[in-house]
Write a protein that holds these residues in place. Structure first.
Motif, PDB file in Angstrom:
ATOM      1  N   GLY A 138       0.915  -1.293   0.050  1.00  0.00           N
ATOM      2  CA  GLY A 138      -0.062  -0.063  -0.133  1.00  0.00           C
ATOM      3  C   GLY A 138       0.711   1.053   0.081  1.00  0.00           C
ATOM      4  N   LYS A 139       0.141   2.352  -0.220  1.00  0.00           N
ATOM      5  CA  LYS A 139       0.809   3.798  -0.219  1.00  0.00           C
ATOM      6  C   LYS A 139       0.267   4.714   1.101  1.00  0.00           C
ATOM      7  CE  LYS A 139       3.014   2.611  -3.837  1.00  0.00           C
ATOM      8  NZ  LYS A 139       4.513   2.382  -3.717  1.00  0.00           N
ATOM      9  N   ALA A 157      -3.782   3.893   1.485  1.00  0.00           N
ATOM     10  CA  ALA A 157      -4.475   3.334   0.245  1.00  0.00           C
ATOM     11  C   ALA A 157      -4.157   2.000  -0.256  1.00  0.00           C
ATOM     12  CB  ALA A 157      -4.652   4.361  -0.787  1.00  0.00           C
ATOM     13  N   ASP A 158      -4.869   1.387  -1.025  1.00  0.00           N
ATOM     14  CA  ASP A 158      -4.401   0.079  -1.716  1.00  0.00           C
ATOM     15  C   ASP A 158      -3.689  -0.798  -0.828  1.00  0.00           C
ATOM     16  OD1 ASP A 158      -5.839   0.935  -3.971  1.00  0.00           O
ATOM     17  OD2 ASP A 158      -4.099   2.059  -4.400  1.00  0.00           O
ATOM     18  N   THR A 198      -2.344  -4.046   1.906  1.00  0.00           N
ATOM     19  CA  THR A 198      -2.310  -5.275   2.034  1.00  0.00           C
ATOM     20  C   THR A 198      -1.736  -5.756   3.392  1.00  0.00           C
ATOM     21  OG1 THR A 198      -0.531  -5.886   0.449  1.00  0.00           O
ATOM     22  CG2 THR A 198      -2.711  -6.035  -0.422  1.00  0.00           C
ATOM     23  N   THR A 239      -6.958  -7.494   2.386  1.00  0.00           N
ATOM     24  CA  THR A 239      -6.774  -6.865   1.270  1.00  0.00           C
ATOM     25  C   THR A 239      -7.715  -5.572   1.001  1.00  0.00           C
ATOM     26  OG1 THR A 239      -8.640  -8.024   0.165  1.00  0.00           O
ATOM     27  CG2 THR A 239      -6.228  -8.886  -0.119  1.00  0.00           C
ATOM     28  N   ASP A 240      -7.411  -4.802   0.155  1.00  0.00           N
ATOM     29  CA  ASP A 240      -8.124  -3.618  -0.082  1.00  0.00           C
ATOM     30  C   ASP A 240      -8.352  -2.799   1.179  1.00  0.00           C
ATOM     31  OD1 ASP A 240     -10.098  -1.776  -1.525  1.00  0.00           O
ATOM     32  OD2 ASP A 240     -11.656  -3.023  -0.760  1.00  0.00           O
ATOM     33  N   GLY A 261      -7.455   0.150   3.585  1.00  0.00           N
ATOM     34  CA  GLY A 261      -7.640   1.688   3.574  1.00  0.00           C
ATOM     35  C   GLY A 261      -7.740   2.278   4.752  1.00  0.00           C
TER      36      GLY A 261
END
Length: 188
Positions: free
Chosen positions: A28-29, A52-53, A55, A66-67, A69
């Motif tokens: 993720g970021k 965001a994004d 894991t 996953t997903d 955020g």
């Protein structure tokens, strides 16, 4: 007076994997900005961070998240978890809450907090303790001078609990030699 500002843009969340148990993986970021002001004895925070994004995979919990955020906002001595979302095994968990840390130098001393989470068909598997599908809502809160309050209703279905986990439960806390922490449980 103190003044410090940290800004992040697209920091790869995998950089934090070494802080977790061996074999854990993060993705993720991370973006945001946090500023610290005030004095050393009475600092104040301002800003926001967002993941965001994301894991997360770990040998301790073998169904990957996953997903992933999250959004955090900082305002003075308040920290707002505006949102947290993750998917796991076809289900989801969502959470939000707020913590007021009157003393940022010693944040646990007199914290007031309230966090809530809702799981829908969330699948988790902790090999040492068991796994299954979790549905329901949970709230934890605290005001200074009282014990934390845990309330909600959760259901565990399609569960598997290894026999060894029952032996750990018999020790009182799951950690050999540790005393159980006091928790007050109330109906929602």
């Amino acid at each position: 007076p103190i003044s410090l500002e940290v800004a992040t843009k697209g920091i790869d969340f995998s950089n934090f994997a070494p802080l977790l148990p061996a074999g854990s993986k993060l993705g993720g970021k991370l973006d945001g900005r946090v500023a610290v002001g005030g004095t050393a004895g009475s600092p104040r925070l301002v800003g926001a961070l967002a993941l965001a994004d994301g894991t997360f995979a770990s040998p301790l919990q073998t169904v990957p998240l996953t997903d992933l955020g999250a959004s955090l906002a900082f305002a003075g001595t308040d920290v707002h978890l505006e949102s947290l979302h993750a998917a796991s095994g076809g289900g989801t968990v969502d959470a939000s809450g707020v913590a007021s840390l009157l003393d940022l130098v010693h944040p646990g001393a007199d914290a007031t907090y309230r966090f809530g989470a809702e799981a829908k068909h969330l699948r988790l598997n902790f090999p040492a303790y068991g796994g299954g599908q979790i549905d329901g809502k949970l709230v934890v809160g605290h005001v200074p001078g009282t014990r934390p309050l845990l309330s909600g209703a959760l259901s565990l279905s399609e569960a598997t609990i290894p026999f060894a986990a029952l032996l750990l439960a018999d020790s009182g806390s799951g950690v050999i030699g540790a005393a159980p922490a006091p928790v007050v449980v109330a109906n929602p």
